[in-house]
Design a protein around this motif. Sequence first.
Motif, PDB file in Angstrom:
ATOM      1  N   GLU A  32      75.131  24.266  52.199  1.00  0.00           N
ATOM      2  CA  GLU A  32      74.747  22.917  51.774  1.00  0.00           C
ATOM      3  C   GLU A  32      73.474  22.918  50.895  1.00  0.00           C
ATOM      4  O   GLU A  32      73.582  21.949  49.977  1.00  0.00           O
ATOM      5  N   ALA A  33      72.582  23.788  50.663  1.00  0.00           N
ATOM      6  CA  ALA A  33      71.497  24.039  49.838  1.00  0.00           C
ATOM      7  C   ALA A  33      72.102  23.982  48.269  1.00  0.00           C
ATOM      8  O   ALA A  33      71.867  23.324  47.415  1.00  0.00           O
ATOM      9  N   ARG A  34      72.954  24.764  48.321  1.00  0.00           N
ATOM     10  CA  ARG A  34      73.433  24.951  46.883  1.00  0.00           C
ATOM     11  C   ARG A  34      74.481  23.874  46.292  1.00  0.00           C
ATOM     12  O   ARG A  34      74.297  23.486  45.144  1.00  0.00           O
ATOM     13  N   LYS A  39      74.504  18.813  42.939  1.00  0.00           N
ATOM     14  CA  LYS A  39      74.124  17.140  43.045  1.00  0.00           C
ATOM     15  C   LYS A  39      72.811  17.241  42.070  1.00  0.00           C
ATOM     16  O   LYS A  39      72.788  15.787  41.279  1.00  0.00           O
ATOM     17  N   ALA A  40      71.965  17.757  42.196  1.00  0.00           N
ATOM     18  CA  ALA A  40      70.424  17.613  41.503  1.00  0.00           C
ATOM     19  C   ALA A  40      70.993  17.803  40.013  1.00  0.00           C
ATOM     20  O   ALA A  40      70.439  17.233  38.893  1.00  0.00           O
ATOM     21  N   ASN A  41      71.726  18.922  39.574  1.00  0.00           N
ATOM     22  CA  ASN A  41      72.036  19.092  38.391  1.00  0.00           C
ATOM     23  C   ASN A  41      73.141  17.817  37.901  1.00  0.00           C
ATOM     24  O   ASN A  41      72.704  17.558  36.611  1.00  0.00           O
ATOM     25  N   ALA A  42      73.893  17.339  38.773  1.00  0.00           N
ATOM     26  CA  ALA A  42      74.789  16.157  38.021  1.00  0.00           C
ATOM     27  C   ALA A  42      73.785  14.894  37.828  1.00  0.00           C
ATOM     28  O   ALA A  42      73.668  14.414  36.929  1.00  0.00           O
ATOM     29  N   SER A  70      65.906  19.210  39.023  1.00  0.00           N
ATOM     30  CA  SER A  70      66.990  20.257  39.466  1.00  0.00           C
ATOM     31  C   SER A  70      66.289  21.620  39.983  1.00  0.00           C
ATOM     32  O   SER A  70      66.864  22.201  40.701  1.00  0.00           O
ATOM     33  N   GLN A  71      65.228  21.990  39.204  1.00  0.00           N
ATOM     34  CA  GLN A  71      64.459  23.323  39.565  1.00  0.00           C
ATOM     35  C   GLN A  71      64.122  23.135  40.834  1.00  0.00           C
ATOM     36  O   GLN A  71      63.997  24.173  41.741  1.00  0.00           O
ATOM     37  N   LYS A  72      63.790  22.009  41.453  1.00  0.00           N
ATOM     38  CA  LYS A  72      63.006  21.924  42.724  1.00  0.00           C
ATOM     39  C   LYS A  72      64.246  22.189  43.837  1.00  0.00           C
ATOM     40  O   LYS A  72      64.283  22.860  44.748  1.00  0.00           O
ATOM     41  N   ALA A  73      65.403  21.498  43.478  1.00  0.00           N
ATOM     42  CA  ALA A  73      66.678  21.670  44.523  1.00  0.00           C
ATOM     43  C   ALA A  73      67.118  22.973  44.308  1.00  0.00           C
ATOM     44  O   ALA A  73      67.845  23.589  45.281  1.00  0.00           O
ATOM     45  N   CYS A  74      66.951  23.464  43.512  1.00  0.00           N
ATOM     46  CA  CYS A  74      67.881  24.743  43.149  1.00  0.00           C
ATOM     47  C   CYS A  74      66.877  26.148  43.260  1.00  0.00           C
ATOM     48  O   CYS A  74      67.045  27.149  42.926  1.00  0.00           O
ATOM     49  N   GLY A  75      65.825  25.762  43.902  1.00  0.00           N
ATOM     50  CA  GLY A  75      64.437  26.881  44.096  1.00  0.00           C
ATOM     51  C   GLY A  75      65.093  28.070  44.691  1.00  0.00           C
ATOM     52  O   GLY A  75      64.797  29.135  44.454  1.00  0.00           O
TER      53      GLY A  75
END
Length: 155
Positions: A32-34, A39-42, A70-75
């Motif tokens: 779910e995190a990835r 979604k943040a990248n989109a 994006s960076q926050k969501a993908c940390g």
Amino acid sequence: MVSKISVGLFTAAALAIGLSSAAMADAKAAIEARQACMKANAGMMKVMVPIIKGQKAYDKAAIDAAIGESQKACGGWAGWWGEDTKPGTPAGKAAKTEAKAEIWTDKAGFEAAGAAYVKAEAAVQATTDEASFKAAFPALGKSCQSCHETFRQAD
């Protein structure tokens, strides 16, 4: 009469089930995190694509904000790809992953794709005007497309 051995076996089985449930919950949370990261990248692309198409003016603040989200969501990216998150695993079924098996069978290729993305994202973030953005953005778009083609199952 219940023997101490029976109680011990029951306790061990209950602990194993509990640990298994916790592990599955962790794996599902990683999937779910990835997905949230993607979604943040989109969302980031929704900011950048109109700029590259000339539909919106170059906006450094909007680009930086989108990259920051994006960076926050993908940390936690590096920790989201355990064996227990593969398609077909209980967690992969529970959280329906679109990840391809190639992520785990071609780790070097997957890591190289991730490195290309990080490099391209940094180049876009370093832009200072429309011309530098338009020069940097294609590598970011290509890195996204390449990774999706190689490591993501079609919807």
